[in-house]
Each structure stands twice: as C-alpha cells, then as structure tokens.
Design a protein around this motif. Structure first.
Motif, mmCIF file in Angstrom:
data_model
loop_
_atom_site.group_PDB
_atom_site.id
_atom_site.type_symbol
_atom_site.label_atom_id
_atom_site.label_comp_id
_atom_site.label_asym_id
_atom_site.label_seq_id
_atom_site.Cartn_x
_atom_site.Cartn_y
_atom_site.Cartn_z
ATOM 1 N N GLY A 32 0.792 -1.228 0.000
ATOM 2 C CA GLY A 32 0.000 0.000 0.000
ATOM 3 C C GLY A 32 0.825 1.279 0.000
ATOM 4 N N ASP A 33 2.140 1.184 0.220
ATOM 5 C CA ASP A 33 3.001 2.374 0.197
ATOM 6 C C ASP A 33 3.250 2.804 -1.246
ATOM 7 O OD1 ASP A 33 3.180 2.268 2.934
ATOM 8 O OD2 ASP A 33 5.228 1.487 2.986
ATOM 9 N N PHE A 34 3.402 4.110 -1.458
ATOM 10 C CA PHE A 34 3.701 4.622 -2.786
ATOM 11 C C PHE A 34 5.110 4.206 -3.206
ATOM 12 C CE2 PHE A 34 0.371 7.558 -1.410
ATOM 13 C CZ PHE A 34 -0.480 7.457 -2.498
ATOM 14 N N CYS A 35 5.311 3.993 -4.514
ATOM 15 C CA CYS A 35 6.610 3.571 -5.029
ATOM 16 C C CYS A 35 6.788 4.089 -6.450
ATOM 17 C CB CYS A 35 6.705 2.048 -5.016
ATOM 18 S SG CYS A 35 5.370 1.240 -5.953
ATOM 19 N N LEU A 36 8.018 3.983 -6.937
ATOM 20 C CA LEU A 36 8.312 4.306 -8.329
ATOM 21 C C LEU A 36 8.669 3.060 -9.118
ATOM 22 C CD1 LEU A 36 10.481 7.532 -7.944
ATOM 23 C CD2 LEU A 36 8.112 7.357 -8.712
ATOM 24 N N ARG A 37 9.327 2.114 -8.455
ATOM 25 C CA ARG A 37 9.752 0.858 -9.095
ATOM 26 C C ARG A 37 9.711 -0.240 -8.051
ATOM 27 N NH1 ARG A 37 13.715 4.410 -8.366
ATOM 28 N NH2 ARG A 37 13.384 5.267 -10.426
ATOM 29 N N SER A 38 9.743 -1.487 -8.506
ATOM 30 C CA SER A 38 9.620 -2.630 -7.593
ATOM 31 C C SER A 38 10.741 -2.695 -6.562
ATOM 32 C CB SER A 38 9.539 -3.932 -8.382
ATOM 33 O OG SER A 38 8.312 -3.971 -9.080
ATOM 34 N N SER A 39 11.920 -2.165 -6.889
ATOM 35 C CA SER A 39 13.028 -2.175 -5.928
ATOM 36 C C SER A 39 12.750 -1.260 -4.724
ATOM 37 C CB SER A 39 14.340 -1.784 -6.601
ATOM 38 O OG SER A 39 14.243 -0.483 -7.154
ATOM 39 N N ASP A 40 11.735 -0.398 -4.826
ATOM 40 C CA ASP A 40 11.333 0.453 -3.696
ATOM 41 C C ASP A 40 10.512 -0.331 -2.677
ATOM 42 O OD1 ASP A 40 12.463 2.605 -5.054
ATOM 43 O OD2 ASP A 40 10.545 3.304 -5.860
#
Length: 111
Positions: A32-40
């Motif tokens: 549920g946290d915001f991210c830019l890419r899967s590594s985040d």
C-alpha cells in the motif's frame, strides 16, 4: 583513541555524501506504500499502478488470478495492475473440466 578527526577549523570531518531526496523512503515500502519501481518495495511485493499512482502490491501466489498480455506494451494501459506470479509460477489459462475456452481466466500455476 576513538576521537573524531578535526580539521584546521576545529570542526569534525564528515565524509561527503550526496543526500537522498527527501521524498525517497529510507526503508523498503510495505503493501500500500507509494513507489516508483519494484526495488522500492519490500520482498514479496512489486510496484504496480493503482489508479494514477503506483503502490507496493503482493506478488501473486499459486492459484491467484493473473494478467496475461497478448501484445507487448498493453500493460501500461491498466489502471489496476497486478504483480507478476511468484518465482516458479507462470501465468497460464485456467484448466477447466467444461467446454474448451469456457473460461478466459488466467491463474499462477507451477511450471
């Protein structure tokens, strides 16, 4: 012994590092946290579109519905993306005991 080095002005010498941007999370994102890419995202999660932003979502397990893309590039058109199947699983047409092609549902299945 153990004292910090001091420069000529008497201040502590700190190794120079480029600071991370303030918006960049220091810990891996949870579901549920915001991210830019899967590594985040933390282990077992991927970064996938949810409306017009991207959030950490769980990687799919065996038996869960997955999305099979017929054409390359169509993944970007979805507003609710799913993660890929977990390692050792593939997104395949669900096997039905009824008439052929009765279900178009794809699920994560063992290779």
């Amino acid at each position: 012994h153990g004292a910090a080095e001091l420069d000529e002005m008497g201040t502590e010498v700190v190794p120079r590092r480029t600071p991370a941007p303030a918006w960049l999370p220091t810990a891996k994102g949870e579901e549920g946290d915001f991210c830019l890419r899967s590594s985040d995202c933390a282990a077992g999660l991927c970064c996938a579109r949810h409306f017009w932003s991207k959030i950490c979502k769980p990687v799919l397990r065996e038996g869960q519905v997955c999305t099979r893309h017929r054409r390359k590039g169509t993944h970007g058109l979805e507003i609710f993306q799913r993660c890929q199947c977990a390692e050792g699983l593939a997104c395949r047409l669900q096997r039905e005991h009824g008439p052929a092609d009765a279900s178009r549902l794809h699920t994560c299945q063992r290779h």
